[in-house]
Scaffold this motif. Sequence first.
Motif, PDB file in Angstrom:
ATOM      1  N   GLY A  53      10.796   2.861   0.799  1.00  0.00           N
ATOM      2  CA  GLY A  53      11.524   2.447   1.989  1.00  0.00           C
ATOM      3  C   GLY A  53      12.238   1.117   1.789  1.00  0.00           C
ATOM      4  N   SER A  54      13.075   0.763   2.770  1.00  0.00           N
ATOM      5  CA  SER A  54      13.882  -0.459   2.660  1.00  0.00           C
ATOM      6  C   SER A  54      13.017  -1.710   2.715  1.00  0.00           C
ATOM      7  CB  SER A  54      14.944  -0.489   3.761  1.00  0.00           C
ATOM      8  OG  SER A  54      14.315  -0.353   5.017  1.00  0.00           O
ATOM      9  N   GLU A  55      11.919  -1.665   3.471  1.00  0.00           N
ATOM     10  CA  GLU A  55      11.041  -2.837   3.564  1.00  0.00           C
ATOM     11  C   GLU A  55      10.488  -3.180   2.177  1.00  0.00           C
ATOM     12  OE1 GLU A  55       7.475  -2.389   5.919  1.00  0.00           O
ATOM     13  OE2 GLU A  55       7.512  -4.510   6.498  1.00  0.00           O
TER      14      GLU A  55
ATOM     15  N   VAL B   7       0.853  -1.199   0.000  1.00  0.00           N
ATOM     16  CA  VAL B   7       0.000   0.000   0.000  1.00  0.00           C
ATOM     17  C   VAL B   7       0.885   1.244   0.000  1.00  0.00           C
ATOM     18  CG1 VAL B   7      -1.892  -1.174   1.210  1.00  0.00           C
ATOM     19  CG2 VAL B   7      -0.137   0.058   2.541  1.00  0.00           C
ATOM     20  N   ARG B   8       0.279   2.409  -0.217  1.00  0.00           N
ATOM     21  CA  ARG B   8       1.044   3.672  -0.139  1.00  0.00           C
ATOM     22  C   ARG B   8       1.363   3.980   1.337  1.00  0.00           C
ATOM     23  NH1 ARG B   8       1.689   2.781  -5.186  1.00  0.00           N
ATOM     24  NH2 ARG B   8       0.020   3.487  -6.573  1.00  0.00           N
ATOM     25  N   GLY B   9       2.471   4.653   1.534  1.00  0.00           N
ATOM     26  CA  GLY B   9       2.901   5.007   2.883  1.00  0.00           C
ATOM     27  C   GLY B   9       2.099   6.147   3.510  1.00  0.00           C
ATOM     28  N   GLY B  10       1.296   6.830   2.719  1.00  0.00           N
ATOM     29  CA  GLY B  10       0.464   7.930   3.245  1.00  0.00           C
ATOM     30  C   GLY B  10      -0.573   8.274   2.200  1.00  0.00           C
TER      31      GLY B  10
ATOM     32  N   VAL C 156      -4.744   3.289  -2.251  1.00  0.00           N
ATOM     33  CA  VAL C 156      -4.973   2.480  -1.057  1.00  0.00           C
ATOM     34  C   VAL C 156      -3.827   2.683  -0.050  1.00  0.00           C
ATOM     35  CG1 VAL C 156      -3.879   0.410  -2.092  1.00  0.00           C
ATOM     36  CG2 VAL C 156      -5.563   0.141  -0.263  1.00  0.00           C
ATOM     37  N   THR C 157      -4.210   2.937   1.189  1.00  0.00           N
ATOM     38  CA  THR C 157      -3.242   2.955   2.291  1.00  0.00           C
ATOM     39  C   THR C 157      -3.619   1.783   3.206  1.00  0.00           C
ATOM     40  OG1 THR C 157      -4.539   4.362   3.766  1.00  0.00           O
ATOM     41  CG2 THR C 157      -3.124   5.493   2.171  1.00  0.00           C
ATOM     42  N   LEU C 158      -2.862   1.613   4.282  1.00  0.00           N
ATOM     43  CA  LEU C 158      -3.119   0.504   5.209  1.00  0.00           C
ATOM     44  C   LEU C 158      -4.588   0.479   5.648  1.00  0.00           C
ATOM     45  CD1 LEU C 158      -2.074  -1.837   6.929  1.00  0.00           C
ATOM     46  CD2 LEU C 158      -1.439  -0.188   8.701  1.00  0.00           C
ATOM     47  N   LYS C 159      -5.100   1.653   5.946  1.00  0.00           N
ATOM     48  CA  LYS C 159      -6.481   1.778   6.438  1.00  0.00           C
ATOM     49  C   LYS C 159      -7.495   1.130   5.483  1.00  0.00           C
ATOM     50  CE  LYS C 159      -9.395   5.701   7.841  1.00  0.00           C
ATOM     51  NZ  LYS C 159      -9.359   7.177   7.933  1.00  0.00           N
ATOM     52  N   GLU C 160      -7.421   1.491   4.216  1.00  0.00           N
ATOM     53  CA  GLU C 160      -8.388   0.958   3.244  1.00  0.00           C
ATOM     54  C   GLU C 160      -8.097  -0.504   2.900  1.00  0.00           C
ATOM     55  OE1 GLU C 160      -8.111   5.115   3.294  1.00  0.00           O
ATOM     56  OE2 GLU C 160      -6.609   3.951   2.213  1.00  0.00           O
TER      57      GLU C 160
ATOM     58  N   THR D 245       6.301   5.765   1.337  1.00  0.00           N
ATOM     59  CA  THR D 245       6.177   7.140   0.832  1.00  0.00           C
ATOM     60  C   THR D 245       4.772   7.343   0.280  1.00  0.00           C
ATOM     61  OG1 THR D 245       6.820   8.614  -0.989  1.00  0.00           O
ATOM     62  CG2 THR D 245       7.309   6.305  -1.283  1.00  0.00           C
ATOM     63  N   ASN D 246       4.371   8.601   0.195  1.00  0.00           N
ATOM     64  CA  ASN D 246       3.033   8.882  -0.360  1.00  0.00           C
ATOM     65  C   ASN D 246       3.086   9.233  -1.849  1.00  0.00           C
ATOM     66  OD1 ASN D 246       4.204  11.365  -0.093  1.00  0.00           O
ATOM     67  ND2 ASN D 246       2.333  12.414   0.523  1.00  0.00           N
ATOM     68  N   ILE D 247       4.130   8.817  -2.535  1.00  0.00           N
ATOM     69  CA  ILE D 247       4.149   8.968  -3.994  1.00  0.00           C
ATOM     70  C   ILE D 247       3.089   8.010  -4.556  1.00  0.00           C
ATOM     71  CG2 ILE D 247       5.538   8.684  -6.097  1.00  0.00           C
ATOM     72  CD1 ILE D 247       8.029   9.108  -4.251  1.00  0.00           C
ATOM     73  N   PRO D 248       2.234   8.482  -5.483  1.00  0.00           N
ATOM     74  CA  PRO D 248       1.190   7.588  -5.997  1.00  0.00           C
ATOM     75  C   PRO D 248       1.690   6.613  -7.064  1.00  0.00           C
ATOM     76  CG  PRO D 248       0.920   9.763  -6.953  1.00  0.00           C
ATOM     77  CD  PRO D 248       2.072   9.864  -5.989  1.00  0.00           C
ATOM     78  N   GLY D 249       2.773   5.944  -6.746  1.00  0.00           N
ATOM     79  CA  GLY D 249       3.385   4.949  -7.620  1.00  0.00           C
ATOM     80  C   GLY D 249       4.647   4.491  -6.916  1.00  0.00           C
ATOM     81  N   ALA D 250       5.053   3.249  -7.149  1.00  0.00           N
ATOM     82  CA  ALA D 250       6.210   2.704  -6.425  1.00  0.00           C
ATOM     83  C   ALA D 250       7.522   3.088  -7.121  1.00  0.00           C
ATOM     84  CB  ALA D 250       6.089   1.193  -6.309  1.00  0.00           C
ATOM     85  N   VAL D 251       7.958   4.317  -6.874  1.00  0.00           N
ATOM     86  CA  VAL D 251       9.252   4.772  -7.414  1.00  0.00           C
ATOM     87  C   VAL D 251      10.332   4.236  -6.464  1.00  0.00           C
ATOM     88  CG1 VAL D 251      10.609   6.774  -8.138  1.00  0.00           C
ATOM     89  CG2 VAL D 251       8.101   6.880  -8.216  1.00  0.00           C
TER      90      VAL D 251
END
Lengths: 280, 280
Positions: free
Chosen positions: A221-223, A180-183, A189-193, A210-216
């Motif tokens: 993050g490292s995870e 999911v997005r980080g924010g 979708v974030t964790l909540k949804e 991160t809250n970038i709307p795509g996995a750049v």
Amino acid sequence: MKTNLECIPCLFEQALRTAMMVTQDEQKIKQVQDELGEIIKEISLESTPPMLAKKMYENVALITGKEDPYQELKHKSTLEALALYPSVKEQVSRSIDPLLTAAKFAAIGNVIDFGVNHGYGLLDEINDVLTREFGVFDYGAFKEHLSKANEVLYIGDNAGESVFDRILIEEMGKNVTYVVRGGPVINDVTLKEALQAGIDTVATIISTGTNIPGAVTEFCGSEFNAAFQKSDMVISKGQGNYESLSDEERSIFFLLIVKCNLVAEEIGVQKGELVLKGIN
Amino acid sequence: MKTNLECIPCLFEQALRTAMMVTQDEQKIKQVQDELGEIIKEISLESTPPMLAKKMYENVALITGKEDPYQELKHKSTLEALALYPSVKEQVSRSIDPLLTAAKFAAIGNVIDFGVNHGYGLLDEINDVLTREFGVFDYGAFKEHLSKANEVLYIGDNAGESVFDRILIEEMGKNVTYVVRGGPVINDVTLKEALQAGIDTVATIISTGTNIPGAVTEFCGSEFNAAFQKSDMVISKGQGNYESLSDEERSIFFLLIVKCNLVAEEIGVQKGELVLKGIN
């Protein structure tokens, strides 16, 4: 995928829609546009479009004071999709190739963006998209990769859509990590949804960080990056993730509805078409 | 008509199209967008949309070094329309109500803008639009005003379209003053293209005295404003002139194809519809 000059008018359009969603104050909306005028000067055409979108949404949030303008819509989209869950499950199980049908529904779930923009009902959208064929359909390779994979990384896109992702994940029967997005950003979708959609019952949920709307990957993050490297298979949903990951060197399967002419041109399909495309 | 927040993304889109028409240099096109980001900050929502368009086009001209980016297209549009002149004249004269048919062709000529944007041929466009009905059609009032008028002020819009204006002017059989823009802006008709279209053979040509792509009286020259006040009848072509003149108090007949949702909403028609609307 790099930012195109065409992305800039589109960004102003999106900023306008988002600002109008949270305020009726014309001066504030004008301020959103004025500040965006400042932001574009700092934009490099070497960056990916989701990086721009991130800055644009942060700007809207700052000026309107609403950190998550799409919060209600995301909640509603997920509820709507959950209401369809039983009938979609039944359609999938009744079909000749349940994995294929589940993949098609997962792609169709990506239409939810359109709903947000154009305000018509999810069921209408789904029925509309069900009649369409895939423009690219690397299903053979998808099925083969999946049969050999133990660990699948599944990168989510929009809230609501996640319910259909859940159905595909259930059909895949693999160990899945769902990203999911980080924010909050747009209707992603974030964790909540993801929890609301019940993704936690079928996958481990992690975030891009991160809250970038795509996995750049450069800004994730490292995870996320560890999971991205070690997974046997990566499934990437939606256009924002496509724009972010299309130049990566590892094998990825993109599942999306194409929502702009630039991406359509790059993939070689028409805008609005369903795509299941494997790279590398 | 005042500028709407929706006009800003549209302006970026237009700036992009215009810049791409005259240069392939990405950095210059980006600069056009960056500078436009500066310009929008100075834009008041109280001004009319053509005022914005003027600033945007001046910006493109300055950065790209092309004072008249649409010059070639305007020339080509006029040539194309002139080639159709004999057959349109024949269709008009053969019809039951030649004035009505000429007015419809004059309105259809306003589609030429679409040609510039979408690149298909003029004949295709005309055939497409000929099948459409007028969304507003104050033809009774138009005919009545015309029968009583001696001096008609006819405010032109696009190059090419002027050829169809000429046919309507010929059909009207009145003393007509034809208004062109005071300088190049978008594909709007200036003295040069009006002469190419042969307007001088059927009307006296004057200019607005400014390169605003619409007759904003406040910024027009004294020659225009005198003619605007003293004419018995004013015919205003196209959306830019509608946006500029819709709040004027004198009687005006607007003849246009509606090209944006905001104008469509204000007039109460759909985008793409033909309009012959009288005010006051």
